[in-house]
Design a protein around this motif. Sequence first.
Motif, PDB file in Angstrom:
ATOM      1  N   ASN A  25      21.330  26.926  17.033  1.00 22.25           N
ATOM      2  CA  ASN A  25      19.865  26.926  17.036  1.00 22.25           C
ATOM      3  C   ASN A  25      19.285  25.912  16.065  1.00 22.25           C
ATOM      4  O   ASN A  25      18.145  26.037  15.636  1.00 22.25           O
ATOM      5  CB  ASN A  25      19.343  28.326  16.689  1.00 22.25           C
ATOM      6  N   CYS A  26      20.050  24.907  15.750  1.00 21.21           N
ATOM      7  CA  CYS A  26      19.621  23.881  14.808  1.00 21.21           C
ATOM      8  C   CYS A  26      18.447  23.097  15.395  1.00 21.21           C
ATOM      9  O   CYS A  26      18.464  22.702  16.553  1.00 21.21           O
ATOM     10  CB  CYS A  26      20.796  22.959  14.531  1.00 21.21           C
ATOM     11  N   SER A  27      17.427  22.870  14.559  1.00 22.61           N
ATOM     12  CA  SER A  27      16.277  22.111  15.050  1.00 22.61           C
ATOM     13  C   SER A  27      15.978  20.870  14.212  1.00 22.61           C
ATOM     14  O   SER A  27      15.113  20.084  14.583  1.00 22.61           O
ATOM     15  CB  SER A  27      15.040  23.012  15.090  1.00 22.61           C
ATOM     16  N   ALA A  84      29.772  16.938  17.287  1.00 20.53           N
ATOM     17  CA  ALA A  84      28.771  17.386  18.251  1.00 20.53           C
ATOM     18  C   ALA A  84      29.497  17.894  19.488  1.00 20.53           C
ATOM     19  O   ALA A  84      30.401  17.236  19.997  1.00 20.53           O
ATOM     20  CB  ALA A  84      27.830  16.246  18.617  1.00 20.53           C
ATOM     21  N   PHE A  85      29.098  19.076  19.940  1.00 23.84           N
ATOM     22  CA  PHE A  85      29.708  19.685  21.120  1.00 23.84           C
ATOM     23  C   PHE A  85      28.720  19.699  22.277  1.00 23.84           C
ATOM     24  O   PHE A  85      27.543  19.988  22.101  1.00 23.84           O
ATOM     25  CB  PHE A  85      30.132  21.133  20.828  1.00 23.84           C
ATOM     26  N   ASP A  86      29.208  19.400  23.459  1.00 23.10           N
ATOM     27  CA  ASP A  86      28.419  19.458  24.684  1.00 23.10           C
ATOM     28  C   ASP A  86      28.759  20.766  25.381  1.00 23.10           C
ATOM     29  O   ASP A  86      29.899  20.981  25.788  1.00 23.10           O
ATOM     30  CB  ASP A  86      28.761  18.270  25.579  1.00 23.10           C
ATOM     31  N   ASN A  87      27.773  21.651  25.522  1.00 20.33           N
ATOM     32  CA  ASN A  87      28.050  22.957  26.132  1.00 20.33           C
ATOM     33  C   ASN A  87      28.206  22.877  27.648  1.00 20.33           C
ATOM     34  O   ASN A  87      28.720  23.805  28.263  1.00 20.33           O
ATOM     35  CB  ASN A  87      26.974  23.978  25.758  1.00 20.33           C
ATOM     36  N   THR A  91      21.975  13.832  18.333  1.00 22.83           N
ATOM     37  CA  THR A  91      22.808  14.880  18.938  1.00 22.83           C
ATOM     38  C   THR A  91      21.970  16.094  19.311  1.00 22.83           C
ATOM     39  O   THR A  91      22.170  16.682  20.370  1.00 22.83           O
ATOM     40  CB  THR A  91      23.965  15.305  18.011  1.00 22.83           C
ATOM     41  N   ILE A  92      21.033  16.440  18.451  1.00 27.58           N
ATOM     42  CA  ILE A  92      20.152  17.583  18.744  1.00 27.58           C
ATOM     43  C   ILE A  92      19.282  17.271  19.958  1.00 27.58           C
ATOM     44  O   ILE A  92      19.124  18.109  20.857  1.00 27.58           O
ATOM     45  CB  ILE A  92      19.293  17.929  17.509  1.00 27.58           C
ATOM     46  N   ASP A  93      18.719  16.055  20.010  1.00 27.96           N
ATOM     47  CA  ASP A  93      17.860  15.656  21.131  1.00 27.96           C
ATOM     48  C   ASP A  93      18.616  15.651  22.459  1.00 27.96           C
ATOM     49  O   ASP A  93      18.022  15.887  23.512  1.00 27.96           O
ATOM     50  CB  ASP A  93      17.269  14.265  20.889  1.00 27.96           C
ATOM     51  N   GLN A  94      19.916  15.348  22.427  1.00 26.15           N
ATOM     52  CA  GLN A  94      20.729  15.342  23.648  1.00 26.15           C
ATOM     53  C   GLN A  94      21.132  16.747  24.092  1.00 26.15           C
ATOM     54  O   GLN A  94      21.744  16.907  25.139  1.00 26.15           O
ATOM     55  CB  GLN A  94      22.001  14.496  23.438  1.00 26.15           C
TER      56      GLN A  94
END
Length: 119
Positions: free
Chosen positions: A62-64, A89-92, A31-34
Motif C-alpha cells: 500500500n505504499c504511496s 519491485a514486484f509485478d503482481n 515503480t509505484i506509478d507502474q
Amino acid sequence: MKTLPKERRYETFSYLPPLSDAQIARQIQYTIDQGYHPAVEFNEDSNAETYYWTLWKLPLFNCSSPQEVLNEVQQCRQEYGNSYIRIVAFDNIKQCQVMSFIVHKPGTSGSSGGSNYRY
C-alpha cells in the motif's frame, strides 16, 4: 575506445554514475506509478550467483510515496549496516521481480550503489 575501469558491478544502474537521493526517489516513484510493489532486501554477499536475498519485512503493498520505502531502507540499514541493501519491485500481474538496485554497500559512509545517498 576506452574500456570501463575494472571494478565490481552490481545490478540495475551499476554502470551509470551514482544516483542522487532525488534520482533514487524518482525510480521508486516510477515503480509505484507502474503499479509495482516495492520491497527492501538485504544480504551479506552480493555475488551474481546469490539469487536469494532476505526480505526486510513484507513488500510495501500500500505504499504511496518514495519516502515510505526510503524509511524502510533506513531502518534496515540501522539493523543490518554490514549487509548490502537493495530495493526491488514486484509485478503482481507477471508474478515476478521486474527491477532491483543496490542502495547500500557495507563499509560506505552513505548507503548506495556507489554514491552518498542520505536517507
